[in-house]
Scaffold this motif. Structure first.
Motif, PDB file in Angstrom:
ATOM      1  N   ASP A  96      -6.642  -1.618  -8.426  1.00 38.93           N
ATOM      2  CA  ASP A  96      -7.175  -1.470  -7.077  1.00 38.93           C
ATOM      3  C   ASP A  96      -6.327  -0.484  -6.284  1.00 38.93           C
ATOM      4  N   LYS A  97      -6.798  -0.193  -5.065  1.00 37.36           N
ATOM      5  CA  LYS A  97      -6.082   0.671  -4.127  1.00 37.36           C
ATOM      6  C   LYS A  97      -5.142  -0.190  -3.291  1.00 37.36           C
ATOM      7  N   LEU A  98      -4.044   0.402  -2.845  1.00 35.45           N
ATOM      8  CA  LEU A  98      -3.052  -0.339  -2.079  1.00 35.45           C
ATOM      9  C   LEU A  98      -3.639  -0.957  -0.808  1.00 35.45           C
ATOM     10  N   GLU A  99      -4.611  -0.295  -0.195  1.00 35.37           N
ATOM     11  CA  GLU A  99      -5.173  -0.866   1.032  1.00 35.37           C
ATOM     12  C   GLU A  99      -5.874  -2.210   0.796  1.00 35.37           C
ATOM     13  N   ASN A 100      -6.134  -2.567  -0.457  1.00 26.89           N
ATOM     14  CA  ASN A 100      -6.736  -3.864  -0.783  1.00 26.89           C
ATOM     15  C   ASN A 100      -5.710  -4.881  -1.290  1.00 26.89           C
ATOM     16  N   ALA A 101      -4.433  -4.586  -1.147  1.00 27.44           N
ATOM     17  CA  ALA A 101      -3.380  -5.442  -1.704  1.00 27.44           C
ATOM     18  C   ALA A 101      -3.464  -6.886  -1.215  1.00 27.44           C
ATOM     19  N   ASN A 102      -3.875  -7.101   0.029  1.00 24.90           N
ATOM     20  CA  ASN A 102      -3.933  -8.465   0.566  1.00 24.90           C
ATOM     21  C   ASN A 102      -4.856  -9.377  -0.239  1.00 24.90           C
ATOM     22  N   LEU A 128       3.946  -6.413  -3.984  1.00 24.48           N
ATOM     23  CA  LEU A 128       2.999  -5.665  -3.156  1.00 24.48           C
ATOM     24  C   LEU A 128       3.561  -5.425  -1.754  1.00 24.48           C
ATOM     25  N   ASN A 129       4.254  -6.414  -1.197  1.00 24.59           N
ATOM     26  CA  ASN A 129       4.899  -6.220   0.111  1.00 24.59           C
ATOM     27  C   ASN A 129       5.971  -5.130   0.029  1.00 24.59           C
ATOM     28  N   TYR A 130       6.722  -5.115  -1.076  1.00 26.95           N
ATOM     29  CA  TYR A 130       7.756  -4.093  -1.282  1.00 26.95           C
ATOM     30  C   TYR A 130       7.121  -2.704  -1.315  1.00 26.95           C
ATOM     31  N   ILE A 131       6.006  -2.584  -2.027  1.00 31.17           N
ATOM     32  CA  ILE A 131       5.309  -1.296  -2.100  1.00 31.17           C
ATOM     33  C   ILE A 131       4.899  -0.846  -0.701  1.00 31.17           C
ATOM     34  N   GLU A 132       4.325  -1.762   0.072  1.00 36.37           N
ATOM     35  CA  GLU A 132       3.829  -1.414   1.409  1.00 36.37           C
ATOM     36  C   GLU A 132       4.953  -1.036   2.373  1.00 36.37           C
ATOM     37  N   SER A 133       6.157  -1.578   2.151  1.00 40.25           N
ATOM     38  CA  SER A 133       7.237  -1.355   3.113  1.00 40.25           C
ATOM     39  C   SER A 133       8.283  -0.336   2.651  1.00 40.25           C
ATOM     40  N   THR A 134       8.079   0.295   1.502  1.00 40.69           N
ATOM     41  CA  THR A 134       9.091   1.186   0.941  1.00 40.69           C
ATOM     42  C   THR A 134       8.661   2.640   1.032  1.00 40.69           C
ATOM     43  N   ASN A 135       9.578   3.483   1.465  1.00 36.69           N
ATOM     44  CA  ASN A 135       9.381   4.922   1.397  1.00 36.69           C
ATOM     45  C   ASN A 135       9.975   5.359   0.054  1.00 36.69           C
ATOM     46  N   PHE A 136       9.122   5.593  -0.917  1.00 35.88           N
ATOM     47  CA  PHE A 136       9.601   5.902  -2.263  1.00 35.88           C
ATOM     48  C   PHE A 136      10.310   7.254  -2.335  1.00 35.88           C
ATOM     49  N   ASN A 137      10.131   8.107  -1.337  1.00 35.83           N
ATOM     50  CA  ASN A 137      10.889   9.355  -1.304  1.00 35.83           C
ATOM     51  C   ASN A 137      12.375   9.094  -1.134  1.00 35.83           C
TER      52      ASN A 137
END
Length: 152
Positions: free
Chosen positions: A4-10, A23-32
């Motif tokens: 799925d797409k991240l916007e559907n993570a919930n 999933l929360n880590y992905i949403e709150s992390t700047n991977f750069n």
């Protein structure tokens, strides 16, 4: 398998507490800002391996599955294809390695395409092969979360 797409993570956060944390880590992390390599989130119960690599042709590679960990694979940059099939009693070509939590299979599989901003969740019954090129090899940045099924 979930794709799925991240916007559907919930939609998926109630499945397992470790999946929710990943999933929360992905949403709150700047991977750069995240260095390539392994990063512990909750010791051996939840960690992420941030990778950068070139996709590759299948060329006889084998599918893998795990017993102790769920994979949450998030495509930070790029696109790749992944092979996937369900574990239905197939005999592994390489027996289970308990130290590194994997076994390898040589089985027919279906292909899915994972674009930037998408994630795939692979459970123990999901035999999978990531890192496949969509044609020519291309650069990918991906975060692979390992979510322990049983806490130690």
């Amino acid at each position: 398998m979930i794709l799925d797409k991240l916007e559907n993570a919930n939609l998926y956060k109630g499945i397992h507490p470790g999946i929710e944390k990943a999933l929360n880590y992905i949403e709150s992390t700047n991977f750069n800002d995240l260095p390539i390599g392994k990063h512990e989130i909750e010791g051996i119960d939840l960690f992420v391996i941030f990778k950068e690599y070139e996709t590759k042709p299948v060329d006889g590679n084998l599918l893998e599955s795990h017993r102790e960990y769920i994979d949450v694979q998030y495509m930070v940059e790029g696109v790749e294809r992944m092979g996937v099939t369900m574990h239905t009693g197939q005999v592994p070509k390489k027996e289970y390695d308990a130290v590194d939590d994997y076994m390898l299979f040589d089985e027919p599989y279906d292909i899915v395409t994972v674009n930037k901003g998408m994630f795939a969740i692979f459970f123990p019954d999901d035999i999978h092969m990531p890192d496949i090129t969509t044609g020519e090899p291309s650069s990918v940045k991906k975060a692979v979360f390992k979510v322990k099924i049983r806490h130690s």
